[in-house]
Design an enzyme around this catalytic site. Structure first.
Site, PDB file in Angstrom:
ATOM      1  N   HIS A   1      67.020 -50.094 -49.223  1.00  0.00           N
ATOM      2  CA  HIS A   1      66.828 -51.188 -48.286  1.00  0.00           C
ATOM      3  C   HIS A   1      68.167 -51.726 -47.762  1.00  0.00           C
ATOM      4  O   HIS A   1      68.374 -51.897 -46.559  1.00  0.00           O
ATOM      5  CB  HIS A   1      66.072 -52.289 -49.030  1.00  0.00           C
ATOM      6  CG  HIS A   1      65.536 -53.349 -48.153  1.00  0.00           C
ATOM      7  ND1 HIS A   1      64.491 -53.124 -47.301  1.00  0.00           N
ATOM      8  CD2 HIS A   1      65.917 -54.620 -47.973  1.00  0.00           C
ATOM      9  CE1 HIS A   1      64.242 -54.232 -46.653  1.00  0.00           C
ATOM     10  NE2 HIS A   1      65.089 -55.154 -47.036  1.00  0.00           N
TER      11      HIS A   1
ATOM     12  N   GLU B   1      57.059 -35.543 -44.493  1.00  0.00           N
ATOM     13  CA  GLU B   1      57.919 -36.075 -45.552  1.00  0.00           C
ATOM     14  C   GLU B   1      57.698 -35.370 -46.880  1.00  0.00           C
ATOM     15  O   GLU B   1      58.442 -35.571 -47.826  1.00  0.00           O
ATOM     16  CB  GLU B   1      57.628 -37.563 -45.758  1.00  0.00           C
ATOM     17  CG  GLU B   1      57.723 -38.370 -44.471  1.00  0.00           C
ATOM     18  CD  GLU B   1      57.513 -39.856 -44.692  1.00  0.00           C
ATOM     19  OE1 GLU B   1      58.507 -40.561 -44.797  1.00  0.00           O
ATOM     20  OE2 GLU B   1      56.345 -40.289 -44.736  1.00  0.00           O
TER      21      GLU B   1
ATOM     22  N   ASP C   1      62.490 -39.261 -47.144  1.00  0.00           N
ATOM     23  CA  ASP C   1      61.564 -38.866 -48.197  1.00  0.00           C
ATOM     24  C   ASP C   1      61.556 -37.362 -48.407  1.00  0.00           C
ATOM     25  O   ASP C   1      61.538 -36.890 -49.535  1.00  0.00           O
ATOM     26  CB  ASP C   1      60.145 -39.363 -47.872  1.00  0.00           C
ATOM     27  CG  ASP C   1      59.988 -40.815 -48.270  1.00  0.00           C
ATOM     28  OD1 ASP C   1      60.406 -41.163 -49.390  1.00  0.00           O
ATOM     29  OD2 ASP C   1      59.474 -41.601 -47.458  1.00  0.00           O
TER      30      ASP C   1
ATOM     31  N   CYS D   1      63.361 -38.824 -37.817  1.00  0.00           N
ATOM     32  CA  CYS D   1      63.551 -40.271 -37.818  1.00  0.00           C
ATOM     33  C   CYS D   1      64.144 -40.765 -39.140  1.00  0.00           C
ATOM     34  O   CYS D   1      64.267 -41.956 -39.359  1.00  0.00           O
ATOM     35  CB  CYS D   1      62.246 -41.004 -37.510  1.00  0.00           C
ATOM     36  SG  CYS D   1      60.995 -40.799 -38.776  1.00  0.00           S
TER      37      CYS D   1
HETATM   38  C1  PEP Z   1      61.816 -41.305 -43.997  1.00  0.00           C
HETATM   39  O1  PEP Z   1      61.247 -41.137 -45.080  1.00  0.00           O
HETATM   40  O2  PEP Z   1      62.717 -40.538 -43.570  1.00  0.00           O
HETATM   41  C2  PEP Z   1      61.470 -42.431 -43.133  1.00  0.00           C
HETATM   42  C3  PEP Z   1      61.986 -42.541 -41.926  1.00  0.00           C
HETATM   43  O3  PEP Z   1      60.631 -43.375 -43.634  1.00  0.00           O
HETATM   44  P1  PEP Z   1      61.078 -44.512 -44.663  1.00  0.00           P
HETATM   45  O4  PEP Z   1      62.590 -44.515 -44.727  1.00  0.00           O
HETATM   46  O5  PEP Z   1      60.519 -45.778 -44.126  1.00  0.00           O
HETATM   47  O6  PEP Z   1      60.436 -44.047 -45.919  1.00  0.00           O
HETATM   48 MG    MG Z   2      59.477 -42.202 -45.528  1.00  0.00          MG
END
Ligand code: PEP
Ligand code: MG
Length: 585
Positions: free
Chosen positions: A189, A434, A458, A505
């Site tokens: 975070h 993921e 992930d 992403c």
């Molecule tokens: C990811 O897992 O790459 C993603 C963009 O989602 P988060 O970071 O919210 O798990």
């Molecule tokens: Mg994720």
């Protein structure tokens, strides 16, 4: 000098502000009889200051972000007013001669134990809030004993164990130039918040809280993850020069905001932003994003006392789409579990393996009432904007059966809205890739969905079996690891072959080394923290697709992560020496 994990690039110098030192070195001192009254007064002082600060935050967040997001601070004020909470602290100070930081530490311990044993829903839900409030009180207590507020004016480096949600929101209030955390890693975070604000940050520095005091001078080097505490004058002068260069570079890059994102050989790219809350949508516009590639809806739930209803969600999503670049937003359904929990959805006990357990759509499927509500709210918003502007995306998709089920839920949402007299349009429905299983069976999934977004944060942790938040295995959780690159190349290739739009992403999309490789693999859509868009746009203009393809060919022959990193560092030095400052190792 200490070394950790570089999580947000750039160089920053400032005065250390240690956020909750009381919990690292709990106070064992016993008060003299003559000190008890003053200690009670200290505690009241801290309580008043914390209440005033929370009230100010509530008002500010309510006006700038929204009522829902401000409600976390309303809850925190209620905890401070709670009689049981304060009576315990007072009685330990008076009867047991404890200092107030020690009493707070004990209270936190009690609440944490209760949390694991009790069936009391209220306590369970509030543990995180209580913890946050105790830490806030603690920071004012150290002020009461040893006033430190004079430091709050200068450029600050926040030093903390981990960044709590309320601290992250409050960062906007003070002049924070850098963040150093004891816990955390690239995708925690704190790292994501730091990057979205363009603040250099280093995580995973063990024991840093014991070595740094508020008021120390600290250098944060987010390029290679090192931190210097009270550096010598020569070193300080060298870092000041680097810091100036970093600021100049950021200013310079921000000027290319309105330029299109094109490669040196004229291929257009889509550079989109990842956002969590409304102010991030505005940052995305300011940084020149062409749209939002990932809107994480869980922040609406995390800052809400109960499940937000359909109208509330609809209003929130609509205001996000209205504020976003080109009204273009990919809305991700709730991705809770793993590192983020919401007690009102029944996540009351810690799972042994939360990242592999009841998270994301797995949890949503078991709450069909709220999942359907969210899907309807998203469909309603999408129906009000031009075709394709608003897309819906599901996280953690693992099997073909799940996709079928999700699609039938979307169909039901159209029907149920139409029955209520609301006109709907079909919106593009995509999956986040993921889970390794989905990467392996991508070919059988592509027919069923409209687009793919690779959540590399992930995907990397699952592929490498290395927790994204655990600094002990950070050397394994690496997006540039050869097996990860192989999977990415295959998935991107499969999507291109099937003519399905594909985006990355995860955080790697905004890092120079990974960007070049992804582009060379054929990727044309990237979604990243808004702060990275100007530098990636600049980098794109300095490299051709052809050269990126050559680089991929060479990299795919390498056997280790460190070889890939070294090779790519040399490439960046040659292709974009002007951007080396923004690269991370
Ligand atoms: C990811 O897992 O790459 C993603 C963009 O989602 P988060 O970071 O919210 O798990
Ligand atoms: Mg994720």
């Amino acid at each position: 000098m200490r070394r950790g994990i570089a999580v947000s690039p750039g160089v920053a110098i400032g005065t250390a502000y240690v956020v909750h030192e009381i919990f690292v070195n709990p106070d064992t001192k016993r008060l003299e009889d003559s000190e008890v009254t003053a200690e009670l007064a200290n505690y009241e002082y801290a309580r008043d200051k914390a209440t005033a600060e929370l009230r100010a935050l509530e008002i500010k967040v309510e006006s700038q972000v929204g009522h829902d997001e401000a409600s976390i601070f309303t809850v925190h004020q209620a905890i401070l007013r709670d009689a049981a909470f304060t009576n315990k602290i007072r009685s330990w100070i008076v009867d047991e001669r404890m200092t107030s930081p020690a009493a707070l530490h004990r209270l936190l311990g009690e609440y944490t134990q209760l949390f694991t044993r009790t069936n009391d829903e209220y306590l369970k839900e509030r543990l995180n809030d209580v913890r946050d409030v105790i830490i806030r009180l603690g920071s004012f207590l150290s002020d009461a004993v040893n006033p430190k507020t004079e430091y709050l004016d200068g450029p600050l480096i926040v030093v903390t164990d981990e960044l709590l949600p309320s601290q992250a929101v409050a960062l906007g209030e003070i002049d924070v130039r850098g963040i150093v955390t004891q816990a955390g890693s690239q995708t925690s975070h704190a790292a994501i918040i730091a990057r979205s604000r363009g603040i250099p940050a280093v995580s995973g520095i063990k024991g840093v809280l014991r070595r740094v005091n508020t008021g120390d001078t600290i250098v944060v080097d987010g390029r290679d993850g090192h931190v210097e505490i009270n550096p010598n004058p020569e070193s300080l002068a060298a870092f000041r020069k680097l810091e100036r260069e970093f600021f100049d570079l950021k200013d310079h890059l921000a000027e290319n905001r309105d330029h299109p994102a094109v490669t040196a050989d004229g291929i257009s790219l889509k550079l989109q932003a990842n956002i969590n809350l409304l102010p991030d949508a505005k940052a995305a516009v300011a940084m020149g994003a062409s749209g939002i590639g990932l809107y994480r809806t869980e922040y609406l739930y995390l800052t809400h006392p109960d499940v937000p209803d359909e109208d509330e969600q609809y209003e929130t999503y609509r205001s996000i789409v209205e504020a976003s670049p080109n009204n273009n937003v990919t809305i991700r359904t709730l991705d809770i579990g793993g590192d983020k929990t919401i007690a009102y959805l029944g996540q009351n006990h810690q799972e042994a393996n939360p990242f592999m357990g009841w998270r994301s759509i797995r949890l949503s499927f078991e709450h069909p009432e709220f999942f359907n509500t969210q899907i309807r709210a998203i469909v309603r918003v999408a129906s009000e904007f031009p075709d394709g502007n608003v897309r819906m995306m599901f996280p953690m998709v693992t099997t073909v059966e799940e996709i079928r089920k999700l699609k039938s839920m979307v169909r039901r949402a159209y029907k149920s809205l139409n029955n209520r007299g609301i006109k709907t349009k079909e919106l593009p429905v995509g999956m986040m890739l993921e889970v390794p299983a989905a990467a392996v069976s991508i070919d059988s999934m592509l027919d069923l969905i409209d687009f793919v977004s690779i959540g590399s944060n992930d995907l990397v942790q699952y592929l490498m079996a290395a927790d994204r938040d655990n600094p002990k295995v950070a050397h394994l959780c690496q997006p540039l690891a050869p097996p990860v690159l192989l999977v990415l190349k295959n998935v991107i290739g499969a999507c291109i072959e099937a003519n399905k739009p594909v985006t990355v992403c995860g955080e790697m999309a905004g890092t120079p080394k990974a960007f070049i490789l992804l582009m060379g693999m054929g990727l044309r859509r990237f979604s990243m923290s808004p702060a990275f868009i100007p530098s990636i746009k600049q980098l794109a203009s300095q490299i051709s697709v052809h050269d990126a393809q050559q680089i991929v060919q060479s990299v795919m022959k390498l056997k280790t992560t460190s070889q890939v990193k070294k090779f790519m560092a040399r490439q960046i030095e040659q292709i974009a020496p002007n951007l080396v400052l923004l690269d991370t190792i």
